[in-house]
Design a protein around this motif. Structure first.
Motif, PDB file in Angstrom:
ATOM      1  N   ARG A   1       0.824  -1.206   0.000  1.00  0.00           N
ATOM      2  CA  ARG A   1       0.000   0.000   0.000  1.00  0.00           C
ATOM      3  C   ARG A   1       0.861   1.259   0.000  1.00  0.00           C
ATOM      4  NH1 ARG A   1      -2.861  -4.009   1.450  1.00  0.00           N
ATOM      5  NH2 ARG A   1      -5.110  -4.090   1.354  1.00  0.00           N
ATOM      6  N   SER A   2       1.935   1.245   0.767  1.00  0.00           N
ATOM      7  CA  SER A   2       2.804   2.434   0.801  1.00  0.00           C
ATOM      8  C   SER A   2       3.431   2.668  -0.570  1.00  0.00           C
ATOM      9  CB  SER A   2       3.885   2.314   1.878  1.00  0.00           C
ATOM     10  OG  SER A   2       4.882   1.387   1.505  1.00  0.00           O
ATOM     11  N   GLU A   3       3.896   1.611  -1.216  1.00  0.00           N
ATOM     12  CA  GLU A   3       4.501   1.755  -2.541  1.00  0.00           C
ATOM     13  C   GLU A   3       3.493   2.309  -3.542  1.00  0.00           C
ATOM     14  OE1 GLU A   3       5.992  -2.195  -3.235  1.00  0.00           O
ATOM     15  OE2 GLU A   3       7.813  -1.825  -2.063  1.00  0.00           O
ATOM     16  N   PHE A   4       2.282   1.791  -3.524  1.00  0.00           N
ATOM     17  CA  PHE A   4       1.250   2.261  -4.434  1.00  0.00           C
ATOM     18  C   PHE A   4       0.898   3.726  -4.150  1.00  0.00           C
ATOM     19  CE2 PHE A   4      -3.343   2.971  -5.163  1.00  0.00           C
ATOM     20  CZ  PHE A   4      -3.354   2.875  -6.543  1.00  0.00           C
ATOM     21  N   LEU A   5       0.632   4.036  -2.896  1.00  0.00           N
ATOM     22  CA  LEU A   5       0.197   5.386  -2.549  1.00  0.00           C
ATOM     23  C   LEU A   5       1.279   6.428  -2.792  1.00  0.00           C
ATOM     24  CD1 LEU A   5      -1.852   4.494   0.639  1.00  0.00           C
ATOM     25  CD2 LEU A   5      -2.770   5.357  -1.524  1.00  0.00           C
ATOM     26  N   PHE A   6       2.537   6.071  -2.554  1.00  0.00           N
ATOM     27  CA  PHE A   6       3.627   7.032  -2.773  1.00  0.00           C
ATOM     28  C   PHE A   6       4.016   7.121  -4.243  1.00  0.00           C
ATOM     29  CE2 PHE A   6       5.145   6.189   1.809  1.00  0.00           C
ATOM     30  CZ  PHE A   6       4.346   7.196   2.307  1.00  0.00           C
ATOM     31  N   SER A   7       4.257   5.975  -4.884  1.00  0.00           N
ATOM     32  CA  SER A   7       4.802   6.020  -6.241  1.00  0.00           C
ATOM     33  C   SER A   7       3.746   6.230  -7.322  1.00  0.00           C
ATOM     34  CB  SER A   7       5.628   4.770  -6.538  1.00  0.00           C
ATOM     35  OG  SER A   7       4.814   3.626  -6.540  1.00  0.00           O
ATOM     36  N   LYS A   8       2.597   5.616  -7.207  1.00  0.00           N
ATOM     37  CA  LYS A   8       1.557   5.757  -8.236  1.00  0.00           C
ATOM     38  C   LYS A   8       0.671   6.985  -7.989  1.00  0.00           C
ATOM     39  CE  LYS A   8       1.760   2.033 -10.908  1.00  0.00           C
ATOM     40  NZ  LYS A   8       2.228   2.142 -12.256  1.00  0.00           N
ATOM     41  N   VAL A   9       0.118   7.048  -6.788  1.00  0.00           N
ATOM     42  CA  VAL A   9      -0.835   8.108  -6.478  1.00  0.00           C
ATOM     43  C   VAL A   9      -0.117   9.426  -6.187  1.00  0.00           C
ATOM     44  CG1 VAL A   9      -2.763   8.790  -4.984  1.00  0.00           C
ATOM     45  CG2 VAL A   9      -2.469   6.396  -5.610  1.00  0.00           C
ATOM     46  N   GLY A  10       1.047   9.325  -5.547  1.00  0.00           N
ATOM     47  CA  GLY A  10       1.822  10.532  -5.254  1.00  0.00           C
ATOM     48  C   GLY A  10       1.386  11.283  -4.012  1.00  0.00           C
ATOM     49  N   VAL A  11       0.771  10.578  -3.064  1.00  0.00           N
ATOM     50  CA  VAL A  11       0.364  11.258  -1.832  1.00  0.00           C
ATOM     51  C   VAL A  11       1.563  11.407  -0.897  1.00  0.00           C
ATOM     52  CG1 VAL A  11      -2.037  10.499  -1.958  1.00  0.00           C
ATOM     53  CG2 VAL A  11      -0.403   9.141  -0.677  1.00  0.00           C
ATOM     54  N   GLU A  12       1.463  12.356  -0.004  1.00  0.00           N
ATOM     55  CA  GLU A  12       2.507  12.623   0.977  1.00  0.00           C
ATOM     56  C   GLU A  12       2.269  11.775   2.220  1.00  0.00           C
ATOM     57  OE1 GLU A  12       5.183  14.674   0.594  1.00  0.00           O
ATOM     58  OE2 GLU A  12       4.520  14.880  -1.481  1.00  0.00           O
ATOM     59  N   PRO A  13       3.332  11.479   2.965  1.00  0.00           N
ATOM     60  CA  PRO A  13       3.180  10.686   4.191  1.00  0.00           C
ATOM     61  C   PRO A  13       2.143  11.253   5.167  1.00  0.00           C
ATOM     62  CG  PRO A  13       5.490  10.866   3.623  1.00  0.00           C
ATOM     63  CD  PRO A  13       4.742  11.754   2.670  1.00  0.00           C
ATOM     64  N   VAL A  14       2.114  12.553   5.320  1.00  0.00           N
ATOM     65  CA  VAL A  14       1.176  13.169   6.259  1.00  0.00           C
ATOM     66  C   VAL A  14      -0.275  12.934   5.834  1.00  0.00           C
ATOM     67  CG1 VAL A  14       1.179  15.486   5.204  1.00  0.00           C
ATOM     68  CG2 VAL A  14       0.759  15.234   7.655  1.00  0.00           C
ATOM     69  N   TYR A  15      -0.528  12.855   4.535  1.00  0.00           N
ATOM     70  CA  TYR A  15      -1.874  12.587   4.011  1.00  0.00           C
ATOM     71  C   TYR A  15      -2.379  11.246   4.538  1.00  0.00           C
ATOM     72  CZ  TYR A  15      -5.640  11.947   0.567  1.00  0.00           C
ATOM     73  OH  TYR A  15      -6.856  11.735  -0.032  1.00  0.00           O
ATOM     74  N   ILE A  16      -1.509  10.245   4.473  1.00  0.00           N
ATOM     75  CA  ILE A  16      -1.893   8.904   4.935  1.00  0.00           C
ATOM     76  C   ILE A  16      -2.024   8.876   6.456  1.00  0.00           C
ATOM     77  CG2 ILE A  16      -1.277   6.449   4.958  1.00  0.00           C
ATOM     78  CD1 ILE A  16       0.367   7.059   2.369  1.00  0.00           C
ATOM     79  N   ALA A  17      -1.130   9.562   7.151  1.00  0.00           N
ATOM     80  CA  ALA A  17      -1.173   9.582   8.618  1.00  0.00           C
ATOM     81  C   ALA A  17      -2.505  10.117   9.129  1.00  0.00           C
ATOM     82  CB  ALA A  17      -0.020  10.409   9.178  1.00  0.00           C
ATOM     83  N   HIS A  18      -3.065  11.091   8.440  1.00  0.00           N
ATOM     84  CA  HIS A  18      -4.332  11.675   8.862  1.00  0.00           C
ATOM     85  C   HIS A  18      -5.539  10.906   8.327  1.00  0.00           C
ATOM     86  CE1 HIS A  18      -3.002  15.252  11.013  1.00  0.00           C
ATOM     87  NE2 HIS A  18      -1.952  15.191  10.219  1.00  0.00           N
ATOM     88  N   ARG A  19      -5.300   9.954   7.414  1.00  0.00           N
ATOM     89  CA  ARG A  19      -6.373   9.132   6.840  1.00  0.00           C
ATOM     90  C   ARG A  19      -5.929   7.666   6.822  1.00  0.00           C
ATOM     91  NH1 ARG A  19      -5.159  13.622   4.546  1.00  0.00           N
ATOM     92  NH2 ARG A  19      -6.718  15.199   4.095  1.00  0.00           N
ATOM     93  N   PRO A  20      -5.503   7.129   7.952  1.00  0.00           N
ATOM     94  CA  PRO A  20      -4.929   5.773   7.945  1.00  0.00           C
ATOM     95  C   PRO A  20      -5.898   4.675   7.562  1.00  0.00           C
ATOM     96  CG  PRO A  20      -5.315   6.494  10.190  1.00  0.00           C
ATOM     97  CD  PRO A  20      -5.572   7.685   9.308  1.00  0.00           C
ATOM     98  N   VAL A  21      -7.192   4.932   7.651  1.00  0.00           N
ATOM     99  CA  VAL A  21      -8.168   3.911   7.274  1.00  0.00           C
ATOM    100  C   VAL A  21      -8.037   3.565   5.790  1.00  0.00           C
ATOM    101  CG1 VAL A  21     -10.147   5.390   6.718  1.00  0.00           C
ATOM    102  CG2 VAL A  21     -10.523   3.150   7.734  1.00  0.00           C
TER     103      VAL A  21
END
Length: 179
Positions: A82-102
């Motif tokens: 999930r981290s690889e997909f969200l960072f490399s494909k989607v391009g979201v920032e770490p803080v984005y995921i931290a505030h929306r961990p679900v």
């Protein structure tokens, strides 16, 4: 929980509070579930893994675990994918995921990828008239997602419903192959 040793229950409560989930919180029951079978060492190891994998600070890990304690139960492989997909494909920032961990609870094949591809397709073809986040899209029920993002584009993109269904099966439709 009723048949568990009272000392063990006290330890679980202390551990749940130790990861930042207060007793009165709606997430407290999930926190108890998450720590029930984990030692303090395993929790510390998972927190370190989350920090490294998602490039989170201590504060960001704390936010994520408070909002979604079950995160501690997720497998390392699942989190890594999930981290690889969200960072490399989607391009979201770490803080984005931290505030929306679900967002880390949703299926990669059945929800995250297909919905990301639909949003990307709609944006690239000028069919999305507003900025829609991936989080908003994955939170929607299947029915609402189809009604709001697939059906309105039936004429402009007649293949979209079929491509989305194909993507939900784990396959990559031709129209979702982006350059």
């Amino acid at each position: 929980m009723l048949t568990t040793n009272p000392e063990r229950v006290r330890a679980m409560v202390a551990c749940a509070q130790g990861i930042g989930v207060p007793r009165g919180s709606g997430m407290f029951r999930q926190a108890l579930q998450a720590v029930a079978f984990l030692s303090e060492e395993k929790i510390a190891a998972k927190v370190d893994y989350l920090k490294n994998t998602f490039r989170w600070s201590d504060a960001q890990v704390s936010i994520a675990v408070r909002k979604y304690p079950i995160l501690l139960e997720k497998s390392k492989e699942s989190l890594k994918r999930r981290s690889e997909f969200l960072f490399s494909k989607v391009g979201v920032e770490p803080v984005y995921i931290a505030h929306r961990p679900v967002i880390l609870s949703y299926s990669m094949e059945g929800r995250l990828r297909p919905r990301y591809y639909v949003i990307k397709f709609l944006k690239q073809n000028g069919l999305l008239d507003r900025d829609l986040s991936l989080y908003t899209a994955v939170k929607m029920t299947e029915k609402v997602f189809v009604e709001k993002l697939i059906c309105p584009h039936r004429d402009a993109a007649p293949h979209l419903a079929e491509d989305y269904a194909t993507a939900c099966k784990g396959e990559m439709p031709y129209n979702f192959r982006f350059i």
